[in-house]
Design an enzyme around this catalytic site. Structure first.
Site, PDB file in Angstrom:
ATOM      1  N   PHE A  34     -32.009  18.072  48.171  1.00 22.74           N
ATOM      2  CA  PHE A  34     -33.054  17.086  47.880  1.00 22.74           C
ATOM      3  C   PHE A  34     -34.312  17.344  48.704  1.00 22.74           C
ATOM      4  O   PHE A  34     -34.251  17.445  49.933  1.00 22.74           O
ATOM      5  CB  PHE A  34     -32.498  15.687  48.205  1.00 22.74           C
ATOM      6  CG  PHE A  34     -33.453  14.554  47.966  1.00 22.74           C
ATOM      7  CD1 PHE A  34     -33.671  14.066  46.683  1.00 22.74           C
ATOM      8  CD2 PHE A  34     -34.128  13.957  49.022  1.00 22.74           C
ATOM      9  CE1 PHE A  34     -34.533  13.006  46.459  1.00 22.74           C
ATOM     10  CE2 PHE A  34     -34.994  12.890  48.811  1.00 22.74           C
ATOM     11  CZ  PHE A  34     -35.197  12.417  47.534  1.00 22.74           C
ATOM     12  N   ARG A  46     -16.688  28.053  32.869  1.00 17.98           N
ATOM     13  CA  ARG A  46     -16.035  28.052  31.550  1.00 17.98           C
ATOM     14  C   ARG A  46     -16.860  28.865  30.551  1.00 17.98           C
ATOM     15  O   ARG A  46     -16.993  28.506  29.398  1.00 17.98           O
ATOM     16  CB  ARG A  46     -15.851  26.626  31.041  1.00 17.98           C
ATOM     17  CG  ARG A  46     -14.627  26.449  30.161  1.00 17.98           C
ATOM     18  CD  ARG A  46     -14.633  25.107  29.436  1.00 17.98           C
ATOM     19  NE  ARG A  46     -13.367  24.854  28.786  1.00 17.98           N
ATOM     20  CZ  ARG A  46     -13.180  23.919  27.871  1.00 17.98           C
ATOM     21  NH1 ARG A  46     -14.163  23.135  27.505  1.00 17.98           N
ATOM     22  NH2 ARG A  46     -12.003  23.744  27.329  1.00 17.98           N
ATOM     23  N   ASN A  69     -18.350  20.052  31.330  1.00 15.93           N
ATOM     24  CA  ASN A  69     -17.258  20.857  31.865  1.00 15.93           C
ATOM     25  C   ASN A  69     -17.605  21.942  32.875  1.00 15.93           C
ATOM     26  O   ASN A  69     -17.017  23.021  32.849  1.00 15.93           O
ATOM     27  CB  ASN A  69     -16.485  21.479  30.703  1.00 15.93           C
ATOM     28  CG  ASN A  69     -15.546  20.474  30.070  1.00 15.93           C
ATOM     29  OD1 ASN A  69     -14.894  19.711  30.769  1.00 15.93           O
ATOM     30  ND2 ASN A  69     -15.491  20.440  28.758  1.00 15.93           N
ATOM     31  N   SER A 113     -15.489  14.620  32.300  1.00 18.80           N
ATOM     32  CA  SER A 113     -16.020  15.848  32.870  1.00 18.80           C
ATOM     33  C   SER A 113     -14.816  16.656  33.323  1.00 18.80           C
ATOM     34  O   SER A 113     -14.339  16.484  34.440  1.00 18.80           O
ATOM     35  CB  SER A 113     -16.952  15.514  34.045  1.00 18.80           C
ATOM     36  OG  SER A 113     -17.357  16.712  34.671  1.00 18.80           O
ATOM     37  N   GLY A 114     -14.286  17.458  32.408  1.00 23.97           N
ATOM     38  CA  GLY A 114     -13.040  18.159  32.708  1.00 23.97           C
ATOM     39  C   GLY A 114     -12.033  17.144  33.224  1.00 23.97           C
ATOM     40  O   GLY A 114     -11.475  17.307  34.300  1.00 23.97           O
ATOM     41  N   GLY A 115     -11.863  16.047  32.476  1.00 19.70           N
ATOM     42  CA  GLY A 115     -11.092  14.901  32.963  1.00 19.70           C
ATOM     43  C   GLY A 115     -12.016  14.008  33.772  1.00 19.70           C
ATOM     44  O   GLY A 115     -13.070  13.585  33.295  1.00 19.70           O
ATOM     45  N   ASP A 123     -17.649   7.777  37.945  1.00 16.62           N
ATOM     46  CA  ASP A 123     -18.416   7.002  38.918  1.00 16.62           C
ATOM     47  C   ASP A 123     -19.049   5.816  38.217  1.00 16.62           C
ATOM     48  O   ASP A 123     -19.108   5.760  36.987  1.00 16.62           O
ATOM     49  CB  ASP A 123     -19.474   7.902  39.586  1.00 16.62           C
ATOM     50  CG  ASP A 123     -20.396   8.536  38.574  1.00 16.62           C
ATOM     51  OD1 ASP A 123     -21.176   7.798  37.929  1.00 16.62           O
ATOM     52  OD2 ASP A 123     -20.349   9.772  38.391  1.00 16.62           O
ATOM     53  N   ASP A 172      -7.639  15.480  33.361  1.00 18.66           N
ATOM     54  CA  ASP A 172      -7.034  16.390  32.382  1.00 18.66           C
ATOM     55  C   ASP A 172      -5.543  16.553  32.642  1.00 18.66           C
ATOM     56  O   ASP A 172      -4.862  17.260  31.900  1.00 18.66           O
ATOM     57  CB  ASP A 172      -7.723  17.760  32.425  1.00 18.66           C
ATOM     58  CG  ASP A 172      -8.921  17.819  31.480  1.00 18.66           C
ATOM     59  OD1 ASP A 172      -9.062  16.897  30.650  1.00 18.66           O
ATOM     60  OD2 ASP A 172      -9.708  18.785  31.563  1.00 18.66           O
ATOM     61  N   GLU A 224      11.238   9.352  18.166  1.00 26.34           N
ATOM     62  CA  GLU A 224       9.913   9.107  18.758  1.00 26.34           C
ATOM     63  C   GLU A 224       9.022   8.322  17.787  1.00 26.34           C
ATOM     64  O   GLU A 224       8.233   7.469  18.200  1.00 26.34           O
ATOM     65  CB  GLU A 224       9.250  10.441  19.124  1.00 26.34           C
ATOM     66  CG  GLU A 224       9.912  11.124  20.312  1.00 26.34           C
ATOM     67  CD  GLU A 224       9.458  12.575  20.517  1.00 26.34           C
ATOM     68  OE1 GLU A 224       9.502  13.037  21.665  1.00 26.34           O
ATOM     69  OE2 GLU A 224       9.070  13.242  19.528  1.00 26.34           O
TER      70      GLU A 224
HETATM   71  C1  GLA Z   1     -12.326  18.963  28.917  1.00 25.98           C
HETATM   72  C2  GLA Z   1     -11.768  17.584  28.665  1.00 25.98           C
HETATM   73  C3  GLA Z   1     -10.563  17.674  27.760  1.00 25.98           C
HETATM   74  C4  GLA Z   1     -10.964  18.322  26.466  1.00 25.98           C
HETATM   75  C5  GLA Z   1     -11.571  19.687  26.734  1.00 25.98           C
HETATM   76  C6  GLA Z   1     -12.143  20.292  25.466  1.00 25.98           C
HETATM   77  O1  GLA Z   1     -11.467  19.716  29.700  1.00 25.98           O
HETATM   78  O2  GLA Z   1     -11.458  16.937  29.852  1.00 25.98           O
HETATM   79  O3  GLA Z   1     -10.034  16.403  27.536  1.00 25.98           O
HETATM   80  O4  GLA Z   1     -11.873  17.495  25.799  1.00 25.98           O
HETATM   81  O5  GLA Z   1     -12.607  19.620  27.692  1.00 25.98           O
HETATM   82  O6  GLA Z   1     -12.714  21.498  25.683  1.00 25.98           O
END
Ligand code: GLA
Length: 729
Positions: A280, A443, A480, A527-529, A534, A548, A614
């Site tokens: 910053f 990624r 991601n 965001s990638g899970g 926040d 995830d 199931e």
């Molecule tokens: C991230 C998300 C997942 C899925 C993938 C798709 O990892 O957290 O739930 O949506 O991207 O690429």
């Protein structure tokens, strides 16, 4: 009147139902912090008796009063360069190259309601729910002034902080640190809690003694991150779930943050929280002002449980917005772990047909429906349906899913671009990268420059076109990777120290436009899970995909840590297939459902691959969840065990009127030849009588809280419990 002022002694008291906060402008105009804790009913200045501390110097006007030092006094908003050698809240480099600031008191204002912050999310409340205190400070030598804002929600025991820094001088300055919160505390606090982790393992609770010197929880990743969360707790070593004083502080911000704690030479504690100063450097030209993000604080005199209840309430009722803020969330099924990127419309429709039969409310098509996206190295940025995969078109697919009795939702990752995409081929300059350097790929993708209006306009148009082209009720907004290579050709100043914060402002602006223009769409953050879990994101998205990692056992730890600040309704949580795709662990369908129910519930598996058994169990789970949904999302949440240390994760929901209780959880390892475990409930009415489903006895509230509930003997590992208790008629 939660805010009172004694104008003669320049003492300000902020009172909430169960806490008190005091500050005072002393005779030198220095704004001192006096107290944050229990209600005390008098000025706490008497505690500030200092000796002459060697090598802690004295302000000029104090003359030979050697016990008066900025280096030892608790200060309300400390600045660098003038004798407070601890960590500081504000630093600026002036045009002559010097970097001192000496803020002194210049007045105050009290108003009804809660202030807002330009361009940033903030707690909102009406005039009957909140009051605002503004304290004006000024550095006379430079004409930089600071307004400290305090928002008070007395019924919730919540106090918010934010600062506005204005340059009234003739020349520009560079802010190198502008924290939202500076909190100086006496030595009652000797431990702190933060929430650390990694991708697929977010927000793990960690409690540490304060060590002399500086400790920090922070992110420099451009997002709030999987690795640390912008929320910390200060407490004494005797503090438990139900006893002891503790202070929670949470930053409403989705970018790089820092929460630093200094345990100083006199064993006093200072917490500084705000935008991470490491990334910053903000130019404040003549007449300009800078607003910091909001910090939200609460004090509990009765342990972490009360602290969590305070944060849950403020997030649900005064941070989350829109149609879904308090309303029931749909039970959804997400295609990711079912088919990943390998699908076409027929496969999706076949899965949707099975899902509809199970009683699921919404089908969410995850990654892979757009551009050229057969693997995760291409296509991001091209937000147009892929006709080879969705041959019938998005509108038609949504219609067909609607006809099955389900709503339709879609995945997007708007802030990203793949180099192999039409968008990148036509606008390489929109991706964040530094001329003559190869950018980092995460990624295999690059990040779009969200500081640019043309980028945001493109995204607004693409996303609104998609939303208009089909009946879409839900968007999963993913992100991601971490961000680096900060450079934007559009920043005229060529000062990239502004870019990380401008990125967040750009993101918020786009989210604001879309959520306002499409008020019926439920936005879920991701965001990638849970890499951007926040309260800043929760202002736009009332739920966030928690992790995830969908393994039921792992999730109990992730959701335990998350629950210290964030309410259950905000945690996206799904039942997935076994062996679990992240850990290979096998848990029962029941255990997976119980864990996922303590969140915004859904499924993430291929419904066409389910066994007959199931297919019978899942509709019953959905029915159970819908029965309990109000209690789970609106009730009070109690952590009964600590899954990081204990052999079980047990938690409890209690309705406001204390007539309904849901006890859920899991014993991790089965033990032979042992007594039935009992768990003491909390939050019941000691004078009420209760019945436990499938049990004929009548229990007193006191018995269930002091003696506990006898749990069924666990058979096998990861044995799930779900016990419903109601008031006896
Ligand atoms: C991230 C998300 C997942 C899925 C993938 C798709 O990892 O957290 O739930 O949506 O991207 O690429």
């Amino acid at each position: 009147m939660p805010i009172t002022v004694n104008e003669k002694s320049r003492l300000f008291c902020i009172e909430t139902d169960n806490s008190e906060y005091q500050l005072m402008a002393d005779s030198f105009g220095v704004l001192r912090h006096l107290w944050y804790g229990e209600k005390v009913g008098m000025s706490m200045e008497y505690l500030q008796e200092y000796p002459d501390v060697g090598f802690s110097g004295n302000i000029y006007e104090a003359e030979n009063l050697r016990s008066y030092s900025l280096d030892t006094l608790p200060l309300e908003y400390s600045c660098g360069g003038v004798g407070d050698f601890r960590i500081n809240a504000l630093s600026a480099v002036h045009s002559d190259g010097s970097f001192a600031l000496d803020l002194r008191y210049a007045g105050f204002k009290i108003s009804n309601g809660k202030y807002g912050i330009e361009g940033l999310p903030a707690v909102y409340a009406n005039d009957t729910e909140a009051e605002t205190l503004e304290i004006f400070l000024k550095d006379t030598a430079s004409d930089i002034s600071v307004t400290l804002k305090y928002g008070v929600l007395p019924k919730l025991d919540i106090i918010t902080r934010s600062a506005v820094i204005e340059n009234g001088g003739e020349t520009g300055v560079f802010l190198t640190n502008a924290a939202s919160l500076c909190l100086d505390m006496p030595c009652d606090y000797n431990e702190w809690i933060h929430f650390h982790g990694r991708h697929t393992c977010e927000r793990l609770f960690e409690r540490m003694p304060l060590l002399h010197g500086i400790q920090e929880s922070s992110s420099q990743r451009g997002t709030s991150s999987h690795q640390q969360n912008p929320a910390v707790i200060l407490c004494g070593n005797d503090c438990t779930e139900t006893n002891g004083g503790c202070i929670g502080a949470m930053l409403m911000y989705s970018g790089s943050f820092s929460a630093k704690i200094e345990y100083d030479q006199l064993e006093q504690v200072r917490l500084i929280m705000g935008i991470n100063p490491a990334l910053f450097r903000w130019e404040l030209k003549k007449g300009e002002r800078f607003c910091t993000p909001e910090a939200v604080m609460s004090y509990s005199g009765s342990g972490f449980e009360r602290l969590s209840h305070n944060f849950h309430k403020v997030i649900r009722e005064h941070i989350c917005r829109g149609k879904y803020k308090l309303s029931e969330r749909p039970v959804l099924i997400n295609s990711w772990e079912a088919v990943y990127l390998d699908f076409d419309d027929e496969k999706i429709l076949a899965a949707a047909k099975e899902a509809a039969k199970l009683g699921i409310d919404m089908f969410v098509l995850d990654d892979g429906w757009f551009g050229k996206r057969d693997d995760d190295v291409s296509g991001l940025g091209d937000w147009f349906v892929n006709p080879n995969k969705i041959k019938c078109g998005l509108g038609e697919l949504a219609k067909k899913i609607k006809a099955l009795g389900m709503d339709f939702g879609l995945w997007l990752e708007p802030e990203m671009v793949s180099e192999n995409s039409n968008l990148y081929r036509s606008h390489p300059e929109w991706a964040i990268q530094i001329p003559n350097r190869k950018p980092m790929r995460g990624r295999f993708q690059l990040v779009l420059d969200m500081t640019r209006t043309d980028v945001r306009d493109y995204l607004y148009k693409s996303i609104s076109d998609i939303l208009k082209s089909a009946e879409i009720s839900y968007i999963k907004w993913d992100m991601n990777r971490s961000i680096c290579d900060w450079y934007s050709a559009c920043l005229e100043s060529k000062n990239m120290g502004e870019m990380p914060h401008r990125y967040v402002l750009g993101l918020y602006e786009l989210l604001e436009r879309l959520t306002q223009d499409f008020p019926d769409v439920l936005f879920e953050g991701c965001s990638g899970g849970g890499g951007r879990f926040d309260s800043g994101m929760l202002y736009y998205c009332p739920q966030i995909w928690c992790s995830d990692d969908t393994d039921a056992f792992e999730r109990t730890k992730i959701q335990y840590g998350t629950s210290f600040f964030y309410p259950i309704s905000t945690m996206g949580s799904h039942v997935s297939a076994v062996p679990n795709h992240q850990t290979g662990r096998v848990t029962s369908l029941n255990a997976r459902s119980v864990t996922a129910m303590s969140g915004s519930f859904g499924y993430e598996l291929d419904p066409s691959a389910l066994t007959e058994e199931e297919k019978t169990e899942i509709p019953m789970q959905i029915k159970r969840f819908k029965n309990y949904r109000k209690l789970i999302h609106n009730g009070k949440y109690y952590r009964l065990t600590n899954p990081l240390n204990d052999n079980s994760a047990l938690w409890e929901f209690v309705s406001e009127d204390k007539t309904k209780i849901l006890l859920q959880g899991m014993q991790f390892r089965a033990e032979p030849n042992f007594m039935r475990h009992r768990i003491k409930l909390r939050g019941l009415d000691e004078n009420k009588k209760y019945v436990i489903a499938e049990d004929e006895r009548i229990y007193t509230g006191n018995a269930l809280m002091s003696g506990g509930v006898l749990l069924p003997a666990a058979k096998g590992d990861y044995f799930a419990y779900e016990i419903f208790i109601t008031e006896a008629k």
